[in-house]
Design a protein around this motif. Sequence first.
Motif, short mmCIF file in Angstrom:
data_model
loop_
_atom_site.label_atom_id
_atom_site.label_comp_id
_atom_site.label_asym_id
_atom_site.label_seq_id
_atom_site.Cartn_x
_atom_site.Cartn_y
_atom_site.Cartn_z
N ALA A 1 -16.88 31.92 57.86
CA ALA A 1 -17.44 33.15 58.43
C ALA A 1 -16.39 34.26 58.44
O ALA A 1 -16.70 35.44 58.23
CB ALA A 1 -17.98 32.90 59.84
N GLU A 2 -15.12 33.87 58.65
CA GLU A 2 -14.03 34.85 58.66
C GLU A 2 -13.75 35.39 57.26
O GLU A 2 -13.33 36.53 57.09
CB GLU A 2 -12.76 34.22 59.23
N ALA A 3 -14.00 34.56 56.23
CA ALA A 3 -13.77 34.98 54.84
C ALA A 3 -14.99 35.65 54.23
O ALA A 3 -14.92 36.18 53.12
CB ALA A 3 -13.38 33.77 54.00
N GLU A 4 -16.10 35.64 54.97
CA GLU A 4 -17.36 36.10 54.39
C GLU A 4 -17.30 37.54 53.90
O GLU A 4 -17.76 37.84 52.79
CB GLU A 4 -18.50 35.94 55.40
N LYS A 5 -16.73 38.45 54.69
CA LYS A 5 -16.72 39.86 54.28
C LYS A 5 -15.99 40.04 52.95
O LYS A 5 -16.46 40.74 52.05
CB LYS A 5 -16.08 40.73 55.36
N GLU A 6 -14.84 39.37 52.83
CA GLU A 6 -14.07 39.48 51.60
C GLU A 6 -14.84 38.93 50.40
O GLU A 6 -14.84 39.51 49.31
CB GLU A 6 -12.73 38.74 51.75
N LEU A 7 -15.54 37.81 50.62
CA LEU A 7 -16.34 37.21 49.54
C LEU A 7 -17.54 38.09 49.19
O LEU A 7 -17.90 38.24 48.02
CB LEU A 7 -16.78 35.80 49.92
N ILE B 1 -22.57 33.14 50.21
CA ILE B 1 -22.17 31.81 50.69
C ILE B 1 -23.43 31.04 51.07
O ILE B 1 -24.29 31.56 51.79
CB ILE B 1 -21.24 31.90 51.93
N ILE B 2 -23.52 29.81 50.58
CA ILE B 2 -24.60 28.90 50.96
C ILE B 2 -23.96 27.58 51.39
O ILE B 2 -23.16 27.01 50.65
CB ILE B 2 -25.57 28.65 49.79
N ALA B 3 -24.30 27.12 52.59
CA ALA B 3 -23.73 25.86 53.09
C ALA B 3 -24.86 24.85 53.29
O ALA B 3 -25.91 25.17 53.86
CB ALA B 3 -22.99 26.09 54.40
N ILE B 4 -24.63 23.63 52.82
CA ILE B 4 -25.68 22.60 52.77
C ILE B 4 -25.20 21.33 53.46
O ILE B 4 -24.06 20.90 53.29
CB ILE B 4 -26.04 22.29 51.31
N SER B 5 -26.10 20.72 54.24
CA SER B 5 -25.78 19.45 54.90
C SER B 5 -27.06 18.61 54.99
O SER B 5 -28.15 19.10 54.72
CB SER B 5 -25.23 19.70 56.30
N LYS C 1 -24.17 28.06 67.10
CA LYS C 1 -22.90 27.58 67.66
C LYS C 1 -21.70 28.16 66.92
O LYS C 1 -20.72 28.58 67.51
CB LYS C 1 -22.88 26.04 67.59
N ASP C 2 -21.78 28.15 65.58
CA ASP C 2 -20.64 28.60 64.76
C ASP C 2 -20.70 30.08 64.38
O ASP C 2 -19.83 30.57 63.67
CB ASP C 2 -20.54 27.73 63.50
N LYS C 3 -21.77 30.76 64.85
CA LYS C 3 -21.91 32.21 64.62
C LYS C 3 -21.79 32.57 63.13
O LYS C 3 -20.99 33.43 62.75
CB LYS C 3 -20.88 32.99 65.45
N VAL C 4 -22.58 31.89 62.31
CA VAL C 4 -22.54 32.17 60.87
C VAL C 4 -23.70 33.07 60.47
O VAL C 4 -24.80 32.96 61.01
CB VAL C 4 -22.56 30.87 60.03
N ASN C 5 -23.44 33.96 59.53
CA ASN C 5 -24.47 34.86 59.01
C ASN C 5 -24.96 34.41 57.63
O ASN C 5 -25.96 34.90 57.14
CB ASN C 5 -23.93 36.28 58.89
N TYR C 6 -24.21 33.50 57.01
CA TYR C 6 -24.59 33.07 55.67
C TYR C 6 -25.68 32.00 55.74
O TYR C 6 -26.03 31.50 56.82
CB TYR C 6 -23.37 32.59 54.86
N LEU C 7 -26.21 31.63 54.58
CA LEU C 7 -27.39 30.76 54.50
C LEU C 7 -27.02 29.29 54.68
O LEU C 7 -26.14 28.77 53.99
CB LEU C 7 -28.05 30.96 53.13
N LEU C 8 -27.72 28.62 55.59
CA LEU C 8 -27.60 27.17 55.78
C LEU C 8 -28.87 26.52 55.25
O LEU C 8 -29.98 26.97 55.54
CB LEU C 8 -27.43 26.82 57.26
#
Length: 200
Positions: A83-89, A96-100, A113-120
């Motif tokens: 999330a901290e690197a998201e702006k630069e990316l 960013i897409i994160a999969i679990s 919980k993790d305050k993410v704006n990218y796609l899960l």
Amino acid sequence: MKKILSFVLLAIGLMVNAQNELPKSATDAAPLLIGEKIPNITLKTIDNSSVSLETLFSKKKTVLVFYRGGWCPYCNLHLAALAEAEKELLDLRYQIIAISPDSPKNLKATEEKDKVNYLLLSDSTGELAKAMGIAFQAPENYKTILAKGSDGLNSTFLPIPSVFIVNLEAEIDFEHITPDYKHRISNDLLVAAAKSLNKE
């Protein structure tokens, strides 16, 4: 007739075994390689709608992250770091897409919980992780946690924490596979790789 029946039963047995044959550990896995194409698989979003990878990849170059689940403290640290690197990316024109294996409901809890704006996205059946060669047999002590995280859809596999950079054609341009789940790629290395690929 007996021969035909035996053959059919053998074929069914082989198919079942093939489905269950996951690498015994993370170090035994054989991930897709740079230059190989990620199969077009449909996954679930936080709101339980379906989305195809091909559709997502065709929009922007992608930083594709696989993590074990919202129950894993090392994964939560990694997601927060991303999330901290998201702006630069994003400035470099990546998504960013994160999969679990987590269910959509549990993805939502992780997002908050993790305050993410990218796609899960949810890969609870492991179709994508298995196709990418990063799924392995879950140790016995993980099975209850995995079943809870996936709402009962998974108790058999874990994904190896991995990061891929994927181009618009769904081909892998960069990968970082970490069989030791306690160690993850640094933001500095990830951003440097993203910048380098942008110059090509």
